[in-house]
Design a protein around this motif. Sequence first.
Motif, PDB file in Angstrom:
ATOM      1  N   THR A   1      -6.893  31.359  48.142  1.00  0.00           N
ATOM      2  CA  THR A   1      -7.939  31.671  47.174  1.00  0.00           C
ATOM      3  C   THR A   1      -8.790  30.433  46.921  1.00  0.00           C
ATOM      4  O   THR A   1      -8.368  29.325  47.222  1.00  0.00           O
ATOM      5  CB  THR A   1      -7.326  32.183  45.853  1.00  0.00           C
ATOM      6  OG1 THR A   1      -8.376  32.442  44.939  1.00  0.00           O
ATOM      7  CG2 THR A   1      -6.371  31.191  45.260  1.00  0.00           C
ATOM      8  N   ALA A   2      -9.960  30.639  46.386  1.00  0.00           N
ATOM      9  CA  ALA A   2     -10.844  29.505  46.086  1.00  0.00           C
ATOM     10  C   ALA A   2     -10.526  28.883  44.737  1.00  0.00           C
ATOM     11  O   ALA A   2     -11.221  27.976  44.304  1.00  0.00           O
ATOM     12  CB  ALA A   2     -12.293  29.961  46.139  1.00  0.00           C
ATOM     13  N   LEU A   3      -9.478  29.378  44.067  1.00  0.00           N
ATOM     14  CA  LEU A   3      -9.009  28.766  42.820  1.00  0.00           C
ATOM     15  C   LEU A   3      -7.911  27.756  43.154  1.00  0.00           C
ATOM     16  O   LEU A   3      -7.158  27.957  44.105  1.00  0.00           O
ATOM     17  CB  LEU A   3      -8.456  29.827  41.868  1.00  0.00           C
ATOM     18  CG  LEU A   3      -9.466  30.783  41.252  1.00  0.00           C
ATOM     19  CD1 LEU A   3      -8.756  31.889  40.497  1.00  0.00           C
ATOM     20  CD2 LEU A   3     -10.414  30.036  40.332  1.00  0.00           C
ATOM     21  N   PRO A   4      -7.795  26.692  42.375  1.00  0.00           N
ATOM     22  CA  PRO A   4      -6.708  25.737  42.626  1.00  0.00           C
ATOM     23  C   PRO A   4      -5.352  26.432  42.506  1.00  0.00           C
ATOM     24  O   PRO A   4      -5.151  27.290  41.640  1.00  0.00           O
ATOM     25  CB  PRO A   4      -6.874  24.686  41.527  1.00  0.00           C
ATOM     26  CG  PRO A   4      -8.249  24.865  40.996  1.00  0.00           C
ATOM     27  CD  PRO A   4      -8.627  26.288  41.249  1.00  0.00           C
ATOM     28  N   ALA A   5      -4.416  26.064  43.383  1.00  0.00           N
ATOM     29  CA  ALA A   5      -3.080  26.652  43.350  1.00  0.00           C
ATOM     30  C   ALA A   5      -2.340  26.231  42.084  1.00  0.00           C
ATOM     31  O   ALA A   5      -1.504  26.965  41.582  1.00  0.00           O
ATOM     32  CB  ALA A   5      -2.305  26.244  44.598  1.00  0.00           C
ATOM     33  N   ALA A   6      -2.615  25.061  41.579  1.00  0.00           N
ATOM     34  CA  ALA A   6      -2.030  24.556  40.335  1.00  0.00           C
ATOM     35  C   ALA A   6      -3.157  24.003  39.475  1.00  0.00           C
ATOM     36  O   ALA A   6      -4.109  23.414  39.988  1.00  0.00           O
ATOM     37  CB  ALA A   6      -1.007  23.465  40.633  1.00  0.00           C
ATOM     38  N   TRP A   7      -3.063  24.184  38.187  1.00  0.00           N
ATOM     39  CA  TRP A   7      -4.136  23.756  37.283  1.00  0.00           C
ATOM     40  C   TRP A   7      -4.121  22.263  37.025  1.00  0.00           C
ATOM     41  O   TRP A   7      -5.155  21.674  36.743  1.00  0.00           O
ATOM     42  CB  TRP A   7      -4.059  24.507  35.957  1.00  0.00           C
ATOM     43  CG  TRP A   7      -2.803  24.201  35.189  1.00  0.00           C
ATOM     44  CD1 TRP A   7      -1.628  24.879  35.272  1.00  0.00           C
ATOM     45  CD2 TRP A   7      -2.586  23.117  34.289  1.00  0.00           C
ATOM     46  NE1 TRP A   7      -0.682  24.287  34.480  1.00  0.00           N
ATOM     47  CE2 TRP A   7      -1.248  23.196  33.846  1.00  0.00           C
ATOM     48  CE3 TRP A   7      -3.382  22.082  33.806  1.00  0.00           C
ATOM     49  CZ2 TRP A   7      -0.699  22.286  32.961  1.00  0.00           C
ATOM     50  CZ3 TRP A   7      -2.831  21.171  32.905  1.00  0.00           C
ATOM     51  CH2 TRP A   7      -1.503  21.286  32.494  1.00  0.00           C
ATOM     52  N   TRP A   8      -2.965  21.612  37.096  1.00  0.00           N
ATOM     53  CA  TRP A   8      -2.860  20.232  36.632  1.00  0.00           C
ATOM     54  C   TRP A   8      -3.500  19.182  37.540  1.00  0.00           C
ATOM     55  O   TRP A   8      -3.992  18.186  37.017  1.00  0.00           O
ATOM     56  CB  TRP A   8      -1.404  19.879  36.301  1.00  0.00           C
ATOM     57  CG  TRP A   8      -0.464  19.966  37.458  1.00  0.00           C
ATOM     58  CD1 TRP A   8       0.286  21.030  37.841  1.00  0.00           C
ATOM     59  CD2 TRP A   8      -0.179  18.918  38.391  1.00  0.00           C
ATOM     60  NE1 TRP A   8       1.017  20.740  38.951  1.00  0.00           N
ATOM     61  CE2 TRP A   8       0.754  19.448  39.306  1.00  0.00           C
ATOM     62  CE3 TRP A   8      -0.621  17.609  38.540  1.00  0.00           C
ATOM     63  CZ2 TRP A   8       1.252  18.697  40.370  1.00  0.00           C
ATOM     64  CZ3 TRP A   8      -0.119  16.858  39.595  1.00  0.00           C
ATOM     65  CH2 TRP A   8       0.806  17.392  40.499  1.00  0.00           C
ATOM     66  N   PRO A   9      -3.542  19.321  38.878  1.00  0.00           N
ATOM     67  CA  PRO A   9      -4.207  18.252  39.650  1.00  0.00           C
ATOM     68  C   PRO A   9      -5.693  18.093  39.320  1.00  0.00           C
ATOM     69  O   PRO A   9      -6.152  16.970  39.074  1.00  0.00           O
ATOM     70  CB  PRO A   9      -3.971  18.651  41.117  1.00  0.00           C
ATOM     71  CG  PRO A   9      -2.744  19.505  41.085  1.00  0.00           C
ATOM     72  CD  PRO A   9      -2.854  20.251  39.786  1.00  0.00           C
ATOM     73  N   PRO A  10      -6.481  19.186  39.260  1.00  0.00           N
ATOM     74  CA  PRO A  10      -7.885  18.990  38.896  1.00  0.00           C
ATOM     75  C   PRO A  10      -8.074  18.486  37.465  1.00  0.00           C
ATOM     76  O   PRO A  10      -8.987  17.713  37.188  1.00  0.00           O
ATOM     77  CB  PRO A  10      -8.536  20.359  39.085  1.00  0.00           C
ATOM     78  CG  PRO A  10      -7.477  21.307  39.441  1.00  0.00           C
ATOM     79  CD  PRO A  10      -6.222  20.566  39.679  1.00  0.00           C
ATOM     80  N   VAL A  11      -7.183  18.906  36.553  1.00  0.00           N
ATOM     81  CA  VAL A  11      -7.278  18.422  35.174  1.00  0.00           C
ATOM     82  C   VAL A  11      -6.979  16.923  35.124  1.00  0.00           C
ATOM     83  O   VAL A  11      -7.658  16.173  34.418  1.00  0.00           O
ATOM     84  CB  VAL A  11      -6.343  19.223  34.236  1.00  0.00           C
ATOM     85  CG1 VAL A  11      -6.226  18.558  32.881  1.00  0.00           C
ATOM     86  CG2 VAL A  11      -6.850  20.648  34.097  1.00  0.00           C
TER      87      VAL A  11
END
Length: 119
Positions: free
Chosen positions: A2-12
Amino acid sequence: MTALPAAWWPPVLLALVLAGDAALSARPPRFIRECLDGVGFPRDWWWTLIVIKALAAAGLVVGIWTPGVAVAANVGVIAYFCCAAAAHLRARSLGSAFWVNCLGMLTLSMAVLVLSLTL
């Protein structure tokens, strides 16, 4: 995939680091001034780096919910630090600012992209 990050914490994590960098750049401490002066970046244009880093941080956070935005912002951050590394190499400004700050941020940005796509 998907074009969403697999996990939220790396981009944050990267967004927080970039937001902190942008905040520091508003009244740059000595190590940032020396870095920008070392590569010959004009002082009249320093404000643009704050805008770029703030927008990148915002894009990373928005991209947690909006497909493709975090990946695009992350790739933009990688491109930014590749250009910064090229500027350091061109100016032969290869002190600790290059090795720790510039390449450190490039490594973090690349790691976040890999983690975002694989976790």
